[in-house]
Enzyme design. Structure first.
Site, mmCIF file in Angstrom:
data_model
loop_
_atom_site.group_PDB
_atom_site.id
_atom_site.type_symbol
_atom_site.label_atom_id
_atom_site.label_comp_id
_atom_site.label_asym_id
_atom_site.label_seq_id
_atom_site.Cartn_x
_atom_site.Cartn_y
_atom_site.Cartn_z
ATOM 1 N N SER A 289 0.849 -1.199 0.000
ATOM 2 C CA SER A 289 0.000 0.000 0.000
ATOM 3 C C SER A 289 0.879 1.241 0.000
ATOM 4 C CB SER A 289 -0.885 0.040 1.244
ATOM 5 O OG SER A 289 -0.138 0.422 2.377
ATOM 6 N N ASP A 290 0.385 2.321 -0.593
ATOM 7 C CA ASP A 290 1.072 3.589 -0.389
ATOM 8 C C ASP A 290 0.948 3.909 1.104
ATOM 9 O OD1 ASP A 290 2.445 5.952 -0.600
ATOM 10 O OD2 ASP A 290 1.327 6.702 -2.327
ATOM 11 N N TRP A 291 1.797 4.791 1.560
ATOM 12 C CA TRP A 291 1.958 5.030 3.002
ATOM 13 C C TRP A 291 0.659 5.555 3.626
ATOM 14 C CZ3 TRP A 291 5.301 2.367 1.035
ATOM 15 C CH2 TRP A 291 6.499 2.023 1.644
#
Ligand code: BGC
Length: 736
Positions: A289-291
């Site tokens: 996942s993106d942060w």
């Protein structure tokens, strides 16, 4: 020894030998001997990564499996995962605990868009390459490979074994503050280049990554925007770039993006993650996942998210409980873990563990300069003002903010820290210490070279007036976390150029931008170079081009429109006001952006809408000229396009020859699409025959009815030339 004992000894020795041979030839033992892996069969390098992953997986406890599913915080993040020892991190964006008892290493991740991030706070050094959009202007797969190789090497030298580079969101919205991190507006060009970059980066034995999947095409409200787009439009544009990149690089990871697509967040979007990425494209790696882009446990897991970063909010204890209560099956858990393990084996990080070393500074600077030279686009050259003739010039004015000391770089998580100073603040404008003034002075030792920052326009104009030539360096800083309000240059730089050009008709503008710029002064200046964010050696590369030591060959990987009013969305949509959202990041979408322009991205939009542009996609000048002739198109399993390019000028140069196709009218497509290109190096007067094979996919349309690609029968027009608006060769061919 008597005879009997001798016979007994021989029989015994033979039997021991025979038993030994038999054991040795058994598969398990053979593994041991070849792989030197003790009883860890998964350490046998000769086994396929999937098999190795399965072998480790069956040894792992539930806690060990869960530990692979999430990060453990990053420096500066408000919280850390309590159970993880922060000192195990390497100072990068994230780390994943390994399984030491089974020989599975820690994954150490770093951002690395145009170089490795966070050098300053870690006391390290990284080369800044030209920005990604700049490298796309080279249209050169070999340059993309050199780019990835350098980053892969510097990651490992600094103790990282996973890159978070590989941005390939196509330029659907050119005001996007991250345009500089991506590869331009065409999916085939962008996908080919990101694929070659990531293939070579991963070959250095780091876990490769391509991001941000998908349709994170604007930064404004990126965590709360719901992008609405048809399947056909996304498959043929934004997703096609990923598809091609993934096919070429076989990256170990794909990062899902912050935004939602057609109602579901990208990191819990079954269509994107499972139906398309994992099933249709057969992606074998893991989705990260993106942060803080994870929004759920069960939904995300079922949709295909394998790993949460940078924390364990949904993929830690909550995930464990969901497995224990049967809400998430062991098979689903094991699929996530398998993907992460197989990626570790496939990328080589297990067999070739990272060993820190000293970054090759000189080597990096050479590569950075060379790529910058291939990425700088010559946009205007009236009456051959360029290249400058150092024998004739007596006085040169170098004008512009910081043009005495540096060139601007792109910000956000892509930021590479410049040498000689501490860590920049988030969104600080960072000037790389590559001095245009010094680089130009070094080229013209016989001339007087003077500098003016342009802060006082009258003083800059006065300097220009008394000089033989005025070179104005102007910039547009962009970054993650915001979008450009417009393409106008900030700080009244348009007025500065106008005033300088009024004082001296020999004015050359060097643009340092991350996206398109408008140029109200274009008719008043003699020359324009687009240097983008040019990296550690940008000034030397620009000087080499200005003085003709390098003949420019780059071409625009994105259209430069005349104004924002000509974009598909003249007004950028932004989220509702902060107060209404309580000023915090929502875990739900708050507004929609409808990509009704659909397939018409970049040049396809301007073509279809008959809108004139400032500079078209694929455009770029050289100090020589090229002519095209003899187009032949042959149908086969792939279409073959051949033609001759001649260097009709008087100096050696390289031409990027471009092939476009208009599909049959029944396809309902924009007027044309890029389907191939080739960079041809030619001496003065030399000709070469170029042959380009066009994959059927590049001529196909996505059919929503059958959920698949279709090559339609009918008449295809092939067009060849030096830019999307200069295509002298045309041939039609019918496909049955
Ligand atoms: C960015 C990613 C980046 C991550 C880690 C996010 O804000 O969107 O591209 O890799 O941070 O720094």
């Amino acid at each position: 020894m008597n005879r009997l004992s001798r016979i007994t000894f021989v029989v015994l020795a033979t039997s021991v030998f025979a038993i030994g041979i038999t054991i040795f030839l058994k598969p398990g033992f053979r593994t041991l001997a070849q792989g030197q892996s003790g009883n860890r069969q998964w350490m046998d390098k000769t086994l396929p990564p999937d098999r190795r992953a399965d072998l480790v997986l069956q040894e792992m406890t539930l806690d060990e499996k869960i530990a692979l599913l999430h990060g453990n915080g990053m420096p500066g993040w408000p919280r850390v995962v309590p159970s993880a020892n922060p000192s195990l991190g390497n100072g990068g964006a994230g780390f994943v605990l390994g399984v030491p008892r089974l020989g599975i290493p820690i994954i150490q991740m770093s951002d690395a868009a145009y170089g490795v991030r966070s050098s300053a706070e870690n006391g390290r050094y990284s080369t800044a390459l030209p920005s990604n959009v700049a490298s796309a202007a080279s249209w050169d797969a070999q340059a993309a490979c050199a780019y990835g190789t350098l980053i892969g090497r510097e990651l490992r030298a600094q103790g990282y074994n996973m890159t978070l580079g590989g941005g390939v969101n196509i330029t659907r919205e050119p005001r996007n503050g991250r345009t500089f991190e991506y590869m331009g507006e065409d999916p085939i060009l962008a996908g080919t280049l990101v694929g070659n970059r990531m293939k070579c980066e991963q070959a250095q034995h780091v876990i490769g990554d391509i991001k941000h999947y998908a349709l994170n095409d604007q930064e404004s409200g990126r965590n709360e925007v719901n992008v609405i787009i048809s399947k056909r439009a996304m498959r043929e544009s934004d997703l096609l770039a990923f598809q091609i990149g993934i096919q070429i690089a076989d990256p170990a990871a794909v990062m899902c993006s912050y935004n939602a697509v057609n109602g579901d967040y990208a990191c819990e979007n079954k269509y994107l993650l499972t139906d398309v990425l994992k099933k249709d494209w057969n992606f074998k790696g893991f989705v990260v996942s993106d942060w803080a882009g994870t929004h759920s446990t069960e939904k995300a897991s079922a949709a295909g998210l394998d790993h949460e970063e940078p924390m364990d909010d949904f993929y830690g204890e909550k995930f464990k409980q969901a497995v224990q209560s049967g809400k998430i099956s062991t098979a689903e858990l094991d699929d996530h873990v398998h993907r992460i393990l197989r990626s570790e084996f496939a990328s080589g990080i297990v067999d070739d563990p990272v060993k820190k070393s000293v970054v090759d500074v000189e080597g990096g600077l050479e590569i950075s300069r060379h790529i910058a030279e291939q990425s700088t686009v010559l946009l205007k050259n009236d009456q051959g003002i360029l290249p400058l003739d150092r024998a004739k010039l007596r006085t040169i004015a170098v004008i512009g903010p910081n043009a005495d000391t540096g060139m601007i770089s792109g910000g956000g998580s892509a930021q590479v820290d410049p040498p000689g100073r501490g860590a920049p603040e988030w969104k600080e404008h960072v000037w790389f210490p590559t001095s245009p003034l010094k680089a130009i002075a070094a080229k013209a030792p016989g001339a007087t070279v003077e500098f003016d920052s342009g802060a006082d326009r009258a003083s800059a104009a006065a300097l220009a007036k008394k000089s033989d030539v005025a070179i104005v360096f102007v910039y547009q800083w962009t970054s993650e976390d915001f979008d450009l309000p417009s393409f106008s240059l900030p700080e009244n730089q348009d007025a500065l150029i106008e005033q300088v050009a009024a004082a001296n008709s020999h004015t050359i503008v060097v643009l340092e931008t991350g996206s398109a710029a408008t140029m109200p002064w274009l008719n008043q200046v003699a020359g324009v170079l687009e240097a983008w964010y040019a990296g550690s050696k940008g000034a030397v590369a620009v000087a080499n081009i200005l003085f003709g030591d390098v003949n420019p060959s780059a071409k625009l990987p994105m259209t430069f429109p005349r104004s924002e009013a000509d974009l598909p969305h003249p007004k950028l949509l932004t989220p509702p006001p902060e107060e209404r959202r309580g000023g915090r990041r929502e875990a739900k979408t708050t507004f929609e952006v409808h990509y009704d322009e659909g397939l018409k991205v970049g040049y396809k939009w301007y073509d279809a809408e008959n809108k004139p542009v400032l500079f078209p996609f694929g455009y770029g000048l050289s100090y020589t000229t090229f002519s095209y002739s003899g187009l032949k198109v042959t149908a086969g399993s792939e279409m073959t396009v051949s033609f001759t390019v001649k260097n009709s000028g008087s100096r050696a140069g390289a031409e990027i020859a471009e092939v476009y196709t208009a599909l049959p009218a029944s396809a309902g497509e924009p007027p044309k699409r890029l389907v191939g290109w080739n960079k041809v190096h030619l001496n003065a007067g030399e000709s070469k025959e170029v042959t380009i094979s066009v994959k059927p996919l590049y001529l196909s349309v996505y059919d929503e009815g059958s959920d698949g690609w279709k090559l339609l029968p009918g008449s295809y027009t092939f067009m060849v030339g030096g830019s999307s608006q200069s295509l002298p060769l045309v041939e039609k061919i019918d496909l049955k």
